[in-house]
Design an enzyme around this catalytic site. Structure first.
Site, PDB file in Angstrom:
ATOM      1  N   THR A  14       0.831  -1.206   0.000  1.00 55.11           N
ATOM      2  CA  THR A  14       0.000   0.000   0.000  1.00 55.11           C
ATOM      3  C   THR A  14       0.867   1.258   0.000  1.00 55.11           C
ATOM      4  OG1 THR A  14      -1.797  -1.088   1.120  1.00 55.11           O
ATOM      5  CG2 THR A  14      -1.621   1.260   1.503  1.00 55.11           C
TER       6      THR A  14
ATOM      7  N   ARG B  68     -13.787  -8.281  -0.319  1.00 54.56           N
ATOM      8  CA  ARG B  68     -13.103  -7.835   0.906  1.00 54.56           C
ATOM      9  C   ARG B  68     -12.546  -6.415   0.743  1.00 54.56           C
ATOM     10  NH1 ARG B  68      -7.674  -5.927   2.191  1.00 54.56           N
ATOM     11  NH2 ARG B  68      -7.233  -6.496   4.330  1.00 54.56           N
ATOM     12  N   VAL B  69     -12.771  -5.585   1.741  1.00 52.13           N
ATOM     13  CA  VAL B  69     -12.205  -4.239   1.764  1.00 52.13           C
ATOM     14  C   VAL B  69     -11.362  -4.110   3.027  1.00 52.13           C
ATOM     15  CG1 VAL B  69     -12.742  -1.769   1.915  1.00 52.13           C
ATOM     16  CG2 VAL B  69     -14.136  -3.256   0.465  1.00 52.13           C
ATOM     17  N   GLY B  70     -10.162  -3.564   2.892  1.00 52.70           N
ATOM     18  CA  GLY B  70      -9.270  -3.396   4.047  1.00 52.70           C
ATOM     19  C   GLY B  70      -9.423  -2.033   4.691  1.00 52.70           C
ATOM     20  N   ASP B  71      -8.387  -1.632   5.399  1.00 51.24           N
ATOM     21  CA  ASP B  71      -8.442  -0.381   6.162  1.00 51.24           C
ATOM     22  C   ASP B  71      -8.188   0.863   5.317  1.00 51.24           C
ATOM     23  OD1 ASP B  71      -5.780  -1.452   5.835  1.00 51.24           O
ATOM     24  OD2 ASP B  71      -5.078   0.176   7.108  1.00 51.24           O
TER      25      ASP B  71
ATOM     26  N   GLY C 173      -4.886  -5.222   7.089  1.00 55.57           N
ATOM     27  CA  GLY C 173      -5.979  -4.262   7.243  1.00 55.57           C
ATOM     28  C   GLY C 173      -7.003  -4.586   8.314  1.00 55.57           C
TER      29      GLY C 173
ATOM     30  N   THR D 139      -0.300   1.130   6.740  1.00 49.57           N
ATOM     31  CA  THR D 139      -0.097  -0.015   5.846  1.00 49.57           C
ATOM     32  C   THR D 139       0.080  -1.257   6.696  1.00 49.57           C
ATOM     33  OG1 THR D 139       1.346  -1.065   4.233  1.00 49.57           O
ATOM     34  CG2 THR D 139       2.387   0.526   5.693  1.00 49.57           C
ATOM     35  N   GLY D 140      -0.495  -2.360   6.256  1.00 48.61           N
ATOM     36  CA  GLY D 140      -0.362  -3.594   7.018  1.00 48.61           C
ATOM     37  C   GLY D 140      -1.585  -4.458   6.871  1.00 48.61           C
TER      38      GLY D 140
HETATM   39  N1  ASP Z   1      -3.665  -2.336   4.518  1.00 46.12           N
HETATM   40  C1  ASP Z   1      -3.918  -2.902   3.212  1.00 46.12           C
HETATM   41  C2  ASP Z   1      -5.149  -3.756   3.267  1.00 46.12           C
HETATM   42  O1  ASP Z   1      -5.329  -4.472   4.238  1.00 46.12           O
HETATM   43  C3  ASP Z   1      -2.805  -3.729   2.697  1.00 46.12           C
HETATM   44  C4  ASP Z   1      -1.472  -3.055   2.682  1.00 46.12           C
HETATM   45  O2  ASP Z   1      -1.151  -2.230   3.536  1.00 46.12           O
HETATM   46  O3  ASP Z   1      -0.686  -3.372   1.762  1.00 46.12           O
HETATM   47  O4  ASP Z   1      -5.902  -3.772   2.318  1.00 46.12           O
END
Ligand code: ASP
Length: 325
Positions: free
Chosen positions: A186, A214-217, A240, A237-238
């Site tokens: 991200t 699916r949707v992340g953070d 989510g 980033t991480g």
């Molecule tokens: N945080 C993002 C997600 O979970 C992934 C990422 O940080 O690469 O969608």
């Protein structure tokens, strides 16, 4: 005293080890990060807004296949690129986000038009694509997002998923770089401008092999992105799901506002205590109204860069702060 200003960017956190990198790869990453950093910084230097600076930096990272956002986004289980992004203005608390879009070349531009040209905060899927097109955002064929490297990562993720995994490692198949190289790619930027306004932006392809919409953070205001002039601007980033459950970006701001913590204390607490205890992996970048910055992460590395009027100017990759090349 003159108002300080500055920008911090990230290109994702994860198992980024020097032994797995060639000098040429390191140079590619650090050059692209520096390009994005300098584009944002020169906007701020000329008196431009923090919002313009974070958008410009994120567009450059979205356009690069090196990062998991825009061109270079990872694939879903169904072999699609499904993009999420958000942006927030710390001065007005206005925010915009898009999720699950497939044809918007720069999702961060779409997030910005949602913020500025609609009465809403978040739009998803086809509706978001229609609105972005109407507002003049560049629309591309879905094939624009195809990259061979990400396609191979999906095949590997699908293959590994069919093998029973040890309980301690059941999530390894969804790591963007495959189980041997867990990296979240991200991208994000946070900035403070000469007017003292803060802004934050985040853009992602999400996680490889994600299913069922699916949707992340990243597109969730308060989780992956948050900015408030009184406290801080944050981009995460991480993994989510952990960032959503812990409302990470807002938590940094809330700890500062209600707990009177400094930016670095608040940022460090959420990444290295709250998330660490839950085994939630990732990092964040943050800046406050005095151009203090924080870039904590609990993974081996995080692509990151910072440039401020107070004299900071660096791009880093690994945990010990070792420079890329
Ligand atoms: N945080 C993002 C997600 O979970 C992934 C990422 O940080 O690469 O969608």
């Amino acid at each position: 005293m003159e108002q300080p200003f500055g920008i911090v960017i990230h290109g994702g956190a994860g198992t980024i080890l020097k032994k797995n990198m060639t000098p040429a790869m390191e140079k590619e990453y650090t050059d692209k990060l520096a390009e994005a950093l300098n584009a944002g910084y020169s906007i701020l230097e000329k008196g431009g807004s923090a919002l313009d600076a974070v958008e410009a930096a994120v567009v450059i990272l979205e356009d690069s296949p090196l990062f998991n956002a825009g061109k270079g986004a990872v694939f879903t289980h169904d072999g699609k690129n499904e993009l999420d992004a958000s942006i927030m203005d710390g001065k007005t608390l206005k925010a915009g986000a898009v999720a699950g879009v497939h044809t918007i070349r720069n999702p961060i531009c779409a997030a910005r038009v949602v913020m500025e040209k609609s009465e809403h905060v978040m739009m998803v899927g086809k509706g978001a694509e229609q609105f972005a097109a109407k507002m003049g955002c560049a629309i591309v064929d879905t094939s624009y997002f195809f990259t061979q490297k990400r396609w191979e990562q999906l095949q590997e993720a699908i293959r590994v998923e069919t093998i029973p995994l040890d309980h301690t490692d059941t999530t390894s198949f969804i790591y963007p770089e495959g189980p041997s190289d867990k990296k979240y790619g991200t991208v994000g930027a946070v900035a403070l401008d000469k007017q003292g306004n803060l802004a934050a932006a985040t853009s992602t392809g999400g996680m490889t092999n994600k299913k069922f919409g699916r949707v992340g953070d990243s597109p969730i205001i308060g989780s992956g992105t948050y900015a408030s002039n009184g406290t801080s601007a944050v981009s995460c980033t991480g993994h989510g799901e952990y960032f959503i459950r812990n409302v990470v970006a807002y938590d940094v701001s809330a700890q500062m506002r209600y707990g009177r913590k400094s930016l670095s204390e608040a940022a460090d607490f959420v990444i290295n205590q709250t998330l660490q205890k839950q085994d939630g992996r990732g990092g964040l970048i943050a800046i406050d109204s005095n151009a203090n910055v924080a870039m904590p992460f609990n993974t081996e590395g995080m692509y990151r860069g910072v440039r401020t009027s107070r004299g900071l100017n660096e791009v880093k990759i690994y945990e010990n702060g070792e420079k890329g090349s």
